[in-house]
Design a protein around this motif. Structure first.
Motif, PDB file in Angstrom:
ATOM      1  N   ARG A  45      -7.322   7.225   5.075  1.00  0.00           N
ATOM      2  CA  ARG A  45      -8.567   6.631   5.561  1.00  0.00           C
ATOM      3  C   ARG A  45      -8.561   6.592   7.082  1.00  0.00           C
ATOM      4  N   ASN A  79       1.951   7.220  -6.431  1.00  0.00           N
ATOM      5  CA  ASN A  79       0.804   7.974  -6.939  1.00  0.00           C
ATOM      6  C   ASN A  79       0.711   9.371  -6.345  1.00  0.00           C
ATOM      7  N   THR A  80       1.606   9.705  -5.413  1.00  0.00           N
ATOM      8  CA  THR A  80       1.652  11.048  -4.851  1.00  0.00           C
ATOM      9  C   THR A  80       2.802  11.838  -5.460  1.00  0.00           C
ATOM     10  N   ALA A 140      -4.732   4.803   1.243  1.00  0.00           N
ATOM     11  CA  ALA A 140      -5.305   4.191   0.050  1.00  0.00           C
ATOM     12  C   ALA A 140      -4.244   4.184  -1.040  1.00  0.00           C
ATOM     13  N   LEU A 141      -4.458   3.424  -2.099  1.00  0.00           N
ATOM     14  CA  LEU A 141      -3.477   3.355  -3.183  1.00  0.00           C
ATOM     15  C   LEU A 141      -3.328   4.692  -3.880  1.00  0.00           C
ATOM     16  N   THR A 142      -4.351   5.542  -3.800  1.00  0.00           N
ATOM     17  CA  THR A 142      -4.287   6.864  -4.426  1.00  0.00           C
ATOM     18  C   THR A 142      -3.484   7.864  -3.604  1.00  0.00           C
ATOM     19  N   GLY A 143      -3.133   7.492  -2.366  1.00  0.00           N
ATOM     20  CA  GLY A 143      -2.437   8.402  -1.479  1.00  0.00           C
ATOM     21  C   GLY A 143      -3.343   9.137  -0.520  1.00  0.00           C
ATOM     22  N   SER A 144      -4.644   8.899  -0.599  1.00  0.00           N
ATOM     23  CA  SER A 144      -5.565   9.528   0.350  1.00  0.00           C
ATOM     24  C   SER A 144      -5.536   8.780   1.682  1.00  0.00           C
ATOM     25  N   ALA A 147       1.092   4.137  -2.899  1.00  0.00           N
ATOM     26  CA  ALA A 147       0.629   5.458  -2.481  1.00  0.00           C
ATOM     27  C   ALA A 147       1.710   6.509  -2.691  1.00  0.00           C
ATOM     28  N   THR A 162      -4.782  13.706   2.417  1.00  0.00           N
ATOM     29  CA  THR A 162      -3.878  12.912   1.587  1.00  0.00           C
ATOM     30  C   THR A 162      -2.466  12.923   2.158  1.00  0.00           C
ATOM     31  N   ARG A 214       0.828  -1.206   0.000  1.00  0.00           N
ATOM     32  CA  ARG A 214       0.000   0.000   0.000  1.00  0.00           C
ATOM     33  C   ARG A 214       0.860   1.253   0.000  1.00  0.00           C
TER      34      ARG A 214
END
Length: 499
Positions: free
Chosen positions: A117, A55-56, A111-115, A52, A159, A48
């Motif tokens: 949770r 993707n950031t 998350a994988l998007t870098g956000s 992340a 993020t 993860r």
């Protein structure tokens, strides 16, 4: 230097021990290893975190990455360490400065998007961080919960990129905004809805003042559940420390807190099919059960004899100690369980023994077997037992009288009487020790002789002796707070021991 250290918090019961996330970059084939007794969800963080970071718009180091979660003997589970691991990797590779990492703790799943949770157990982590004087960064989804803790520097982010920008000094992270609380006084069912049942209402008021356990016995449809549901509305509001401790249990359990009424005492009503683990807590990774979720509040058990006898017996120890210890092979967790037990039951299997309007179909043997499902030791721990008879139909349609008081009126009396016990002993009467009983429940010579004779005739135990005195002390507080217990206080307390 290719070494960086970030700080986070693990979850162990309602405690939040500190975890140092040490990240080291070295030569060799590119790989990422996480050590320090990680569970499966923590081991999976390497994938993860890598995605992340990429993707950031940061670079994941093409080196051997070793992540150590210290102390090594403490089990770590969940995704709460993702943000700390990611920041440690970025700091070790020189992509974010290390200076701000020293006095700050980080919680959050990536998350994988870098956000970011939300994670459970944020509230106890913030309380421990406040004691150490550190700042804390949490996901925005945990912002409302974080706003409950005063005097701590909390920042929220959406993020990983926002957190990195804050560490670089390029932007600021906002603080959580609290929600105004009504102090726990508003909302919920009102006692004015209950018609009649003067004795049951009186017992409910005594229960609220002294923090006692209560058993309601009566035929179906007489208002037992209605009375129990209205008990939180006449209880004193939680103090700030009590509310934070109660909300910490909910946070560890992953349950949401009603932030508008976070000072209101909890009310839990599990179904009679609940297992022992559901009631007291447990599991491979111990989680709080219903008795801990009812901490500082009310645990309502409707249809008490329908619960498994084994399930009911597990209540005996926490009713005395106020906490529950859950032991597993690899760990031991302690959860608070200072609850008021309010139970309701029918007098017989069909429910109509003693009811003038319905004929009971049960034999004496069936009634005895039904009542014997509740053990003597458990009944001995219940302070008040009151009968709830059917309400005459004429009373249901009659205009409300002055005796049909609302919750606000009763609550004012409860607060006044509870204040006396708090000034005297610092705790409700149900929780005072045996030594404090000798000091606060003094009897005159005549009252003592009468009381000892009554106890012998009723065959009550030593535990019942102390519990009757505590109830009598509560009745005296409602009666103005007399220093010496009078015979009428003792007599009323004794009549609630009948079953």
């Amino acid at each position: 230097m290719s070494l960086a250290v970030t700080l986070s918090r693990a979850q162990e019961g309602i405690a939040a021990p500190q975890v140092m996330v040490e990240v080291h970059l070295s030569g060799g084939l590119p790989a990422t290893n996480i050590v320090g007794l990680p569970e499966a969800a923590v081991r999976e963080a390497r994938d993860r975190v890598r995605v992340a970071i990429q993707n950031t718009a940061f670079e994941y180091p093409n080196r051997r990455v070793t992540v150590n979660l210290a102390p090594a003997e403490l089990p770590k589970d969940g995704g709460r360490f993702d943000l700390s691991i990611a920041l440690g990797i970025l700091a070790a590779s020189g992509q974010v400065p290390r200076e701000k990492l020293d006095d700050c703790e980080f919680l959050g799943e990536l998350a994988l998007t870098g956000s970011l949770r939300s994670v459970s157990g944020v509230l106890p982590a913030l309380l421990r961080a406040r004691a150490r004087g550190r700042r804390v960064v949490v996901p925005r989804e945990n912002a409302a919960e974080a706003a409950l803790v005063p005097d701590v520097d909390v920042r929220v982010a959406d993020t990983l990129a926002e957190v990195c920008g804050w560490l670089r000094g390029a932007q600021e992270l906002s603080a959580p905004i609290g929600i105004p609380s009504d102090g726990g006084a508003n909302g919920g069912p009102d006692l004015r809805d209950v018609r009649g049942q003067l004795q049951a209402r009186r017992a409910l008021e005594i229960t609220a003042v002294g923090g006692h356990h209560l058993l309601l016995v009566g035929p179906p449809g007489t208002g037992k559940t209605m009375l129990a549901e209205r008990l939180p509305g006449i209880l004193p509001p939680l103090s700030e420390s009590e509310a934070l401790e109660t909300c910490s249990v909910l946070s560890v359990a992953g349950q949401d807190t009603d932030l508008a009424q976070w000072r209101r005492r909890p009310f839990r009503a599990p179904h009679h099919t609940a297992s022992a683990v559901a009631l007291v807590g447990g599991g491979s990774y111990p989680r709080p059960g219903e008795i801990s979720l009812a901490h500082n509040g009310v645990l309502f058990l409707d249809e008490l004899p329908e619960f498994s006898r084994h399930v009911l017996e597990v209540l005996r120890e926490p009713m005395e100690s106020g906490h529950i210890v859950i032991s597993r092979a690899a760990r031991q967790s302690t959860f608070p369980a200072q609850f008021q037990l309010v139970a309701a039951m029918n007098p017989c299997p069909c429910g109509y023994v003693g009811d003038p309007r319905q004929r009971c179909q049960c034999t004496p043997d069936q009634i005895q077997r039904y009542r014997s499902r509740i053990s003597g030791p458990l009944l001995d721990r219940i302070d008040l037992c009151v009968e709830v008879p059917p309400v005459p139909l004429a009373d249901l349609g009659a205009p409300r009288s002055e005796r049909d008081e609302d919750s606000a009126t009763v609550r004012a009396r409860v607060l006044k009487a509870r204040r006396q016990s708090l000034m005297r002993a610092g705790r409700p009467n149900a929780e005072i020790s045996t030594r404090e009983l000798e000091r606060d429940c003094a009897l005159g010579p005549a009252e003592r002789r009468w009381f000892e004779t009554a106890l012998e005739r009723l065959g009550l135990s030593a535990r019942a002796y102390h519990r009757v005195l505590r109830v009598a002390r509560t009745i005296a507080d409602l009666d103005g707070g007399a220093a010496l217990l009078e015979r009428e206080h003792l007599a009323e307390a004794l009549q609630y021991r009948r079953f």
